[in-house]
Structure formats: C-alpha cells, structure tokens
Design a protein around this motif. Structure first.
Motif, PDB file in Angstrom:
ATOM      1  N   ASP A  74      46.293  34.311  34.734  1.00  0.00           N
ATOM      2  CA  ASP A  74      46.709  32.527  34.579  1.00  0.00           C
ATOM      3  C   ASP A  74      45.465  32.068  35.131  1.00  0.00           C
ATOM      4  O   ASP A  74      45.040  32.013  36.230  1.00  0.00           O
ATOM      5  CB  ASP A  74      47.888  32.376  35.278  1.00  0.00           C
ATOM      6  N   TYR A  75      44.652  31.017  34.548  1.00  0.00           N
ATOM      7  CA  TYR A  75      43.336  30.410  34.877  1.00  0.00           C
ATOM      8  C   TYR A  75      43.600  29.048  34.801  1.00  0.00           C
ATOM      9  O   TYR A  75      44.441  28.328  33.877  1.00  0.00           O
ATOM     10  CB  TYR A  75      42.167  30.824  33.750  1.00  0.00           C
ATOM     11  N   ARG A  76      42.776  28.294  35.773  1.00  0.00           N
ATOM     12  CA  ARG A  76      42.815  27.159  35.578  1.00  0.00           C
ATOM     13  C   ARG A  76      41.623  26.744  36.023  1.00  0.00           C
ATOM     14  O   ARG A  76      40.807  27.232  36.896  1.00  0.00           O
ATOM     15  CB  ARG A  76      43.774  26.243  36.782  1.00  0.00           C
ATOM     16  N   SER A  77      40.671  25.773  35.064  1.00  0.00           N
ATOM     17  CA  SER A  77      39.354  25.571  35.439  1.00  0.00           C
ATOM     18  C   SER A  77      39.336  23.983  35.211  1.00  0.00           C
ATOM     19  O   SER A  77      39.891  23.321  34.398  1.00  0.00           O
ATOM     20  CB  SER A  77      38.530  26.182  34.156  1.00  0.00           C
ATOM     21  N   ASN A 108      52.418  31.393  34.182  1.00  0.00           N
ATOM     22  CA  ASN A 108      53.209  30.413  33.222  1.00  0.00           C
ATOM     23  C   ASN A 108      53.342  31.356  32.049  1.00  0.00           C
ATOM     24  O   ASN A 108      52.683  31.304  31.297  1.00  0.00           O
ATOM     25  CB  ASN A 108      52.542  29.322  33.119  1.00  0.00           C
ATOM     26  N   VAL A 109      54.567  32.015  31.985  1.00  0.00           N
ATOM     27  CA  VAL A 109      54.446  33.099  31.052  1.00  0.00           C
ATOM     28  C   VAL A 109      54.450  32.556  29.419  1.00  0.00           C
ATOM     29  O   VAL A 109      53.760  33.303  28.571  1.00  0.00           O
ATOM     30  CB  VAL A 109      56.037  33.668  31.020  1.00  0.00           C
ATOM     31  N   ASN A 154      42.253  31.220  39.922  1.00  0.00           N
ATOM     32  CA  ASN A 154      42.930  32.527  39.213  1.00  0.00           C
ATOM     33  C   ASN A 154      44.233  32.566  39.883  1.00  0.00           C
ATOM     34  O   ASN A 154      44.137  32.487  41.102  1.00  0.00           O
ATOM     35  CB  ASN A 154      42.148  33.543  39.137  1.00  0.00           C
ATOM     36  N   ASN A 155      45.173  33.130  39.237  1.00  0.00           N
ATOM     37  CA  ASN A 155      46.536  33.316  39.794  1.00  0.00           C
ATOM     38  C   ASN A 155      46.314  34.401  40.874  1.00  0.00           C
ATOM     39  O   ASN A 155      47.289  34.779  41.805  1.00  0.00           O
ATOM     40  CB  ASN A 155      47.734  33.368  39.084  1.00  0.00           C
ATOM     41  N   ASN A 178      39.807  41.175  36.800  1.00  0.00           N
ATOM     42  CA  ASN A 178      40.740  42.379  36.915  1.00  0.00           C
ATOM     43  C   ASN A 178      41.617  41.796  38.122  1.00  0.00           C
ATOM     44  O   ASN A 178      41.396  41.272  38.998  1.00  0.00           O
ATOM     45  CB  ASN A 178      39.954  43.678  37.542  1.00  0.00           C
ATOM     46  N   ASN A 179      42.865  41.869  37.836  1.00  0.00           N
ATOM     47  CA  ASN A 179      43.849  41.650  38.776  1.00  0.00           C
ATOM     48  C   ASN A 179      44.696  42.909  39.298  1.00  0.00           C
ATOM     49  O   ASN A 179      45.691  42.888  39.974  1.00  0.00           O
ATOM     50  CB  ASN A 179      44.786  40.564  38.402  1.00  0.00           C
ATOM     51  N   PHE A 180      44.240  44.126  38.626  1.00  0.00           N
ATOM     52  CA  PHE A 180      44.801  45.284  39.059  1.00  0.00           C
ATOM     53  C   PHE A 180      46.138  45.541  38.538  1.00  0.00           C
ATOM     54  O   PHE A 180      47.034  46.364  39.215  1.00  0.00           O
ATOM     55  CB  PHE A 180      44.644  45.879  40.610  1.00  0.00           C
ATOM     56  N   SER A 181      46.762  44.571  37.956  1.00  0.00           N
ATOM     57  CA  SER A 181      48.316  44.649  37.416  1.00  0.00           C
ATOM     58  C   SER A 181      48.451  44.608  35.859  1.00  0.00           C
ATOM     59  O   SER A 181      48.906  45.400  35.190  1.00  0.00           O
ATOM     60  CB  SER A 181      49.040  43.472  37.921  1.00  0.00           C
ATOM     61  N   THR A 182      47.618  43.884  35.287  1.00  0.00           N
ATOM     62  CA  THR A 182      47.750  43.505  33.972  1.00  0.00           C
ATOM     63  C   THR A 182      46.317  42.623  33.390  1.00  0.00           C
ATOM     64  O   THR A 182      45.746  42.004  34.273  1.00  0.00           O
ATOM     65  CB  THR A 182      49.027  42.530  33.523  1.00  0.00           C
TER      66      THR A 182
END
Lengths: 744, 173
Positions: free
Chosen positions: A318-321, A269-270, A348-349, A310-314
C-alpha cells in the motif's frame, strides 16, 4: 546478417544517388501530401518531418488517446508499438520499452521492474532515484494536459541523459491555440467504482502570454481481494497470510506467526487499487520576439496498491505518494535553459520502504549553426537528496522520523554535444555524445549515439543507428544502511532462521545497453504507412544483489542464526542479448475509416557463467562446514541458472477508428501479449508464475451532441478476467460512461 | 579512465560559442524551410496574379544575409522554379520593385507595409504576423501538421487573391 544489411543500405544509397528523382523529395509531393507531413520536435530538438526522424519514434496525440477511450496516460501508451504495458492492479502499471525486464530484479525489488527507461514531462525528468523506475501514479498530469506523447525506442542517454538505456517517453503538454479562453474536460464513471475526470482551463493573450490550470482525479477498486503470499506461495486473504519474517512460532497453533499477528502489523486498504489527484499551473510569457519563458508548477497525491519494493510478505504494498514540482524554461535566441525541482514523500505500509526525496535539475544548451551542420553543446547538473530507513545507518524502527534521518546525495554533472549534419537534402547524420560524472563513482560514464538516415524518395526512408546508453547509480546501490538486516525463515535443512545483511557497493560498472538497429519507413500513398525496425541489443554490466559471504551467529539472537551477507555487484556471469523486429502499419481507407496494426517480435537470451554460481554455492556450504557433491552442485547450479526472461516473445495491438457520421465515432482497439514466465526472487526461494498469452479488447462509441459536448460509452477488457503481471491481481471487464466538454 | 579536464571542455564551449553563427529565432518558424519552400511553390499556382508568370521572383528580407537560417531558406527555394533574391531591411525599398513575392524572415515585420504600397504578395513562416494583419500568407503548424494561414484583408490590400480550393484548406483571419 547486419553486415549485409549495412552493405545493402549503402549500395541502395549509391544507386539512388545516380538514378534518384529531384534532390528534395518535398518537390515531388503534391500539396495535399505536404499538408499531411507530420512535424515534430524530438530527438534532434528542432522541428523535423517525423518521417525523417533518425530514431525509432512514435507520436501519440491527445485525440488518439480520447478516441481509443484510454482512461490514463500509462494506458494510452498501449497505442505505441514496442511497449510492454502490464496492469498490475486496476490503474497501476508496469511499462517497458522493448523488454529487458530483468534489468533491476533483486531482493529489494523481487519482481522485474523497469529502471532503464526515462520518462519526462516537457523535458523535465520524472524518475525515482531510490531504486530506479517511474511511479506512474505520481505523474501530476493526465490526458487533458497532453498535446502528444513521444516514445523513443532504443538507447538514448546521449540525447536525453542517464537511465534512457531502453528508451524515452516524453509527455508534451498542450498550449492553447486560440486567443482567449480554452477549456476541455474528459470524464468517465463506471463499474468497479471507477471514476476518472480531468480538465484544462487556459487563456491566451495574443501570442504574448499563456496561462493554464489543470486538474485530474482517478479512483479505481481492485477486482481481487486476496494477495499472493510469498511464504505460502498461493493467493490468500490477508488474515490467513504468513510472512517470511522470522517472528518465531505461535504457541497456540505451533505454526509461524501470521502477518497480522506481528508486532508492526501493516495496514492494507484491501479494496482500493488507485486513488489519485493532481493539480498543475502553467504560465508562458514571451518577453521579446526571441525570448520566451515557460513556468510550470504542480502538486500530486496518490494512494495505491502495486508491486514494487519487497515487504517479505506479499508482492503488493500500500503506497502513498505526495509531491510538488516547479519547472522553469527560458529560450533566448539559441540559448536554452531549464531548471526544475521536485520534492515529496513516498510512504509504504511497511515502514522501512518509506523515504523523503528532493531532486534538482539544471540544463543549459546552445544551438550553433554552420553550413549544413547544427551543433548543440550542453551542460547539465542533477542533485538528488533522499532520506529513508533503508539508506540510513540508524537501526531500523518506525520510531525514527524520516526528517531526522541523514540525507543521502547523488549528483551528476554532465557535458553533452549533439551534432546534426545534412550534407545533402537526402542524407542526414546525427551524432550525440555525453559524459556524466557522478559524485559517488570515480569514473566517467560515457554514452553515445550515431544515426544515419537516407531518404531514397518521397515514399522510402532507410536508417541505421548505433548507440550506447547507461543506467545511473541509485540510492539503494550506493547507500544501503549498515544496520539493514532482515531476519527471515530460511529452510536450509537445519530449520533455523537466517539473517540477511546488506552492504552498499559504489565500485560497480553501471548497466549499459549497446544497440544496433536498422529501420525502414514506407509511405507509398496517403492510405498506407509502414515503419519497420530491426534491432540487436546487448545489456551488459547487470547489477545483482549477490552473496559475498556467510556465517553462523549464535549470540545476537536467541538460538542460532544463519547470516548471509549480500551486496549489489556486477554479475559477471550475466549479460543479456535481445534481437527483435518492431513494426507499425497504418491504413487509411478514407476519412471515415482508419486502422493501424503494430507489434514487436523479440528473443532475449541471458548468458550465465555457471562457474560463478558454483562458487557462490560452495561458499554457502562451507559456512555450515559442508562440501557439496558434484551431483548436488550440478543440480543446484541448474536450479539457480535461470535463463528464462519475463519479456514476452510477441506483443502489439491494433486500432480501428470508424466515423460513419460527423457526430458518431466508433473505436475498437486491442493489445495482445504472448505468454510470460515470471520469476520472483525472494530471500532463498525462487517463485515462478506463468501468465498465459492474452488479448485485451476495448471498444468505445462517441456521440457529439453539439460541437462542444460529446457523450461516450466504452467497455474495457471485453474478454474478461486475466492476469498481466506476475504475482499480482486479475483484471476484469469494465463498463464506462462519460462525457467530453470542449466549449472553446 | 582519467578524470575529464573541465578547463579543456570550457575552452571548447567558448570556441564553439565564439565561432558559431547564430540563427535568428529558429524556434519561431515551426515548419522546416524545405517543406515551406515546396509548399509555397505549389500554393503560388493557386494565386491568379502569379500563376501566369514565367518566373516568380521571390525576395527574402532578412536582418543578416549571411545568417544560416537565411542560407537554408535560399537553398530550399533553389530546389524550386522560383528565382530567389535576398536583401536586408535597409535595401528592401530599393529591391522590392524587382520582385513578385516577399518572404519575411523573423525581425523584419516592421517593413511589411511596403508590400501594401508596392502591391507585392507578402509571405512568411510566422503565424503571428498573419494574425496581426502584417503579412498575407503564413505557414505554421496545427496539431503537428503544416497549415496555411491567410489574412484576407492584407491579401486584398496587396491586390492579390487566392483560389477557393486553397482557402478551403487554410485558416482565415
């Protein structure tokens, strides 16, 4: 130098003992001065004069937070000295006490992340045991719940438990003071889609029972829309971003696939930086004069974009807790018991970073009093249960339901003793010891703390503290799954992909912080208050994710794959030293004008053993059947021996509160930080980003329309665009309008 | 390192529990004893009925004289010019006539009526007793700072008054 400081301290004590004034400094104080003494329950766990507190403690009160216009609890922490507060994206923070940012950095947490600070709400530990740290957006409480925030700088595990290696932040919730209904709310609306509101409704029945209900909601947008791309090493729109994952090449472009062309495209969600709400319920009941019970329960839901796993991209994900908690305390005479439980989910996305968690805590303490001596023995037990893809032995796939994955367990049983000895009214010795036994670690974890204070007279207090505190094992260190492997682009000159395989390791020594500090408090008049501390810390037994072996795999995947086996292990090559000075100077000209200046100057030095790194490089070369030349080796060791630290050399702030009329209030506050160099550790490349020093300037004006209603306007970050955290967003100016209701 | 012997730890705890003296409800008095002693010594100078006394005699009523909280109080008041006496509730009526001010420790509030009968100033460290009108003066915390709580009715019934300079700083009931 410290030897001389200690000698000077004891000489002064001896001199004062001979030539001192009356035995009890309070006798030398005027009634006005006595009414101004600040009494807190903090490290010693009994009421004491804050001026005589043995540790380095700062108290932030709710009114100070509201005056300064802070919109959230993490932002309010900028009002305390010795705290590094970085806003990653609007409303999302990275917080450290004194520094040692590098304590957690690894491939899983590619940027410095704090796991050595303990955060509590009414002594209930709020900590994430997956990879350590505090998720600030998951705190169910907000400003309206708070009576005060206590910040303890320096190791304090002996008093508060594991992970308080750098210090403690304890949020103390408020209790209605007046009988009957108590209400207060605080609301802001502003630019960049900022909305935040929090409120408290309480009812008190004649000191017998207290009921409270609170709620909070916050929403903020990002100022940026681009993301830092690890592979491209620059900020890019999401659709242009590549990933470090190896998905082969796009046949049309001949280039590696973009993130959005991958099989399991994550959703971002930018615009949204933070969207959270929390609800809390409190019920205190005095069963008898000396039997008091407190019950608290609550729920929170947060969606945000921040830097963590880490998502190895950026760096941003995006988190939802979502979580709920229950906390019950009972005090009967000198017996204190507390049980608390929390359960929830962190989504996590990038699916593999998601997990479910449950934590249970139980504490039993008893206060014994002898002549001039208090002893407080205690027993505690903690049980954390987590289930997630990264700590499962199943093959990682989004098809796996988190509930079906094996629950991993971390347990701690501990015995602690706190002794508080007052041989005279001027001298105080406080000493704590704690032994923790973990279920996955075959050694006792011992921590201790000793503090000596001497009150020379009513205006001066000197103190020295020596302490050792530890970090606890985490789920990732102990349980990272057998099947966890990441196929990534690796450029080692051969142009073929690499597979990172991770192995758990439970036979490590967990990070320790040894600190010696001296402090001096000085309050010559009502108007001036100075608190200075000088400290020296050694961070030992750092745990890193290091290569344990390498190989070539030509069978599992199409083509040749370079396999790098990694595990968490003690980096014998690395320790870190920190020396620093922290100060707070308050000046109260009169009831209308109050100011405070505070800051910390520090130097951190990482000690690196080059031979350990040389060995690691040789292992990597030998897997390819090569041997590095001396020149290559020296050059690579230089490149890998990064002694830089992201902890800034200087950080601090000031507050000016001016109340020209009873109904009119102005507040200007600032937070500043010298330059920082961030290093991101990601797969085989190191990235660095220098963040220049910045000054964050805020101003707020408040008009009291009636006794119960105030309106306020504020500008946050007046000086505009700057970045505070490596590889994350820029932050911009924010205009806010709001109101405060306090009809009770 | 060898594993801890939990039996030994348990014995140490049992020993400490057995040998320690338990203060009565220390949590109820939120202003430390030393600060209370210094404040009351100064507040008494604003009480016309006490101001001219050569020595003020303060009687501490406590359930147990050997209690460590009581001892802390006595030690704290010994730093002042005030003469300290102690008694248990059963001795109270006998001792009250030899004192000027009565300090009530926790769990002694049911004896406070005697102050009204014998016209002695009652004080405490527990705000609740003053709110309820049992005791005239209390010192307790408000926003982390000591505040004086005064019950005017109780004060009047004990035939005492207090200077307006102090009342200005106090919370009144």
């Amino acid at each position: 130098m410290y030897k001389y400081l200690i000698i000077t301290f004891f000489v002064l004590i001896a001199f004062q003992s001979i030539h001192g004034q009356s035995d009890d400094v309070y006798q030398d104080m005027s009634l006005e001065e006595l009414f101004d003494v600040e009494v807190v329950v903090s490290a010693s766990k009994k009421p004491e004069d804050l001026f005589e507190a043995p540790l380095s403690v700062t108290i932030i009160k709710r009114q100070d937070i509201i005056n300064a216009g802070a919109t959230s609890l993490p932002e309010a922490l900028r009002l305390a000295p010795g705290l590094i507060i970085r806003e990653q994206t609007p409303g999302n923070y990275d917080i450290h006490i004194r520094g040692f940012d590098e304590a957690t950095q690894s491939f899983i947490l590619p940027t410095p992340t704090n796991s050595i600070m303990l955060v509590m709400i009414d002594n209930r530990v709020v900590y994430n045991y997956f990879a350590g740290g505090t998720f600030w957006e998951t705190l169910p409480i907000d400003i309206s719940d708070i009576e005060r925030i206590e910040v303890v700088r320096g190791p304090a595990s002996a008093l508060y438990g594991p992970n308080a290696a750098a210090g403690v932040i304890n949020f103390i919730t408020n209790k209605p003071e007046k009988n009957g209904t108590n209400i207060h709310t605080n609301t802001y609306f502003g630019s960049n889609n900022t909305k935040t509101t929090n409120g408290y409704l309480g009812y008190k029945w004649n000191d017998r029972a207290v009921f409270g209900l609170s709620g909070n909601y916050s929403y903020m947008h990002r100022f940026d829309r681009d993301y830092f791309a690890w592979k491209d090493q620059k900020y890019l729109p999401l659709q242009d971003m590549s990933t470090l994952f190896y998905y082969g090449e796009n046949p049309e472009t001949g280039q590696p696939h973009k993130l959005y062309e991958t099989d399991d495209t994550p959703h971002f969600n930018v615009n949204r930086a933070l969207d959270k709400y929390g609800l809390n319920f409190y019920f205190d009941y005095n069963l008898a004069f000396d039997t008091k019970t407190e019950l608290a329960a609550g729920y929170q839901l947060a969606k945000n974009q921040k830097v963590y796993y880490n998502n190895f991209s950026t760096p941003l994900s995006d988190y939802r807790s979502q979580s709920r908690y229950l906390d019950f305390k009972v005090r009967h005479k000198n017996l204190y018991g507390q049980i608390s439980a929390i359960d929830g989910v962190h989504d996590n996305n990038f699916f593999w970073n998601s997990y479910l968690f449950q934590t249970f805590d139980g504490i039993l303490e008893y206060n014994l009093q002898f002549k001039g001596l208090n002893i407080r023995p205690g027993l505690s037990h903690r049980r954390a249960l987590y289930s997630g893809h990264l700590i499962s032995d199943e093959i990682m796939t989004p098809l796996n339901n988190l509930k079906d994955l094996a629950k991993r367990r971390l347990c701690t049983s501990a015995f602690s003793v706190l002794a508080d000895y007052h041989p005279t009214t001027k001298i105080r010795l406080i000493s704590g010891f704690r032994a923790d036994k973990y279920n996955i670690y075959n050694k006792l974890s011992l921590t201790y703390e000793t503090a000596l204070t001497y009150r020379f007279n009513k205006t001066n207090l000197g103190r020295i503290v020596f302490s050792k505190a530890n970090r606890a094992p985490f789920m990732l260190d102990s349980y990272i799954g057998k099947q966890v492997g990441v196929l990534v682009w690796v450029d080692i000159g051969e142009g073929f992909p690499g597979l990172l395989r991770f192995l758990p390791n439970r036979d490590v020594n967990y990070l320790s912080n040894y600190t010696f500090e001296t402090g001096w408090r000085y309050k010559p008049t009502f108007k001036i208050e100075l608190d200075v501390e000088l400290f020296s810390s050694l961070l030992d037994d750092l745990i890193e994710m290091r290569t344990t072996g390498v190989g070539i795999d030509s069978t599992t995947y199409p083509g040749t794959v370079f396999v790098d086996y990694k595990t968490f292990r003690n980096s014998e090559s690395q320790q870190a030293w920190q020396n620093g000075l922290c100060f707070s100077l308050g000046y109260k000209l009169n009831q209308k004008l109050k100011t405070r200046l505070y800051g910390m100057i520090q130097h951190t030095e990482k000690m690196i053993d080059r031979s350990v790194i040389e060995e690691e490089i040789k292992v990597s070369y030998s897997a390819l059947g090569q041997q590095p030349t001396r020149a290559e080796l020296d050059s690579l060791v230089d490149a890998w021996s990064d002694t830089s630290t992201p902890t800034p050399k200087f950080f601090g702030g000031f507050v000016i509160q001016y109340n020209p009329k009873q109904y009119m209030h102005f507040n200007i506050n600032a937070y500043f930080m010298s330059s920082q160099t961030y290093r991101g550790v990601n797969v085989v490349d190191n990235y660095s980003q220098k963040i220049p020093g910045y000054l964050l300037l805020n101003a707020k004006t408040t008009f009291d329309l009636t006794k119960a209603v105030s309106i306020h306007g504020s500008v946050r970050n007046i000086l505009g665009k700057h970045r505070e955290y490596g590889f994350s967003d820029k932050l911009d100016r924010l205009y806010l309008l709001g109101f405060t209701l306090n009809p009770s | 390192m060898k594993s801890p012997n939990f039996k030994i730890i348990l014995w140490i705890i049992l020993f400490l529990l057995h040998s320690g003296h338990s203060p009565i409800s220390a949590q109820q008095m939120d202003v430390p004893a030393r600060i209370q002693a210094a404040m009351y010594a100064k507040i008494f100078k604003y009480v016309p009925q006490l101001r001219d006394l050569k020595t003020i005699r303060l009687l501490v009523v406590t359930p147990t004289i050997s209690n460590m909280d009581t001892k802390d109080f006595i030690k704290a008041f010994e730093q002042t010019d005030i003469k300290i006496l102690t008694c248990t509730p059963t001795q109270f009526e006998k001792e009250i006539q030899n004192s000027d001010v009565i300090y009530f420790m926790p769990k002694t509030e049911s004896y406070t009526d005697l102050c009204k009968k014998y016209k002695k100033l009652s004080i405490t460290g527990i705000k609740k007793y003053t709110q309820e009108g049992r005791i005239s003066l209390a010192l307790s915390l408000v926003s982390d700072k000591p505040r004086l709580f005064v019950n005017i009715e109780s004060l009047k019934s004990e035939n005492f008054s207090i200077s307006a300079d102090i009342l200005r700083l106090a919370q009144l009931y």
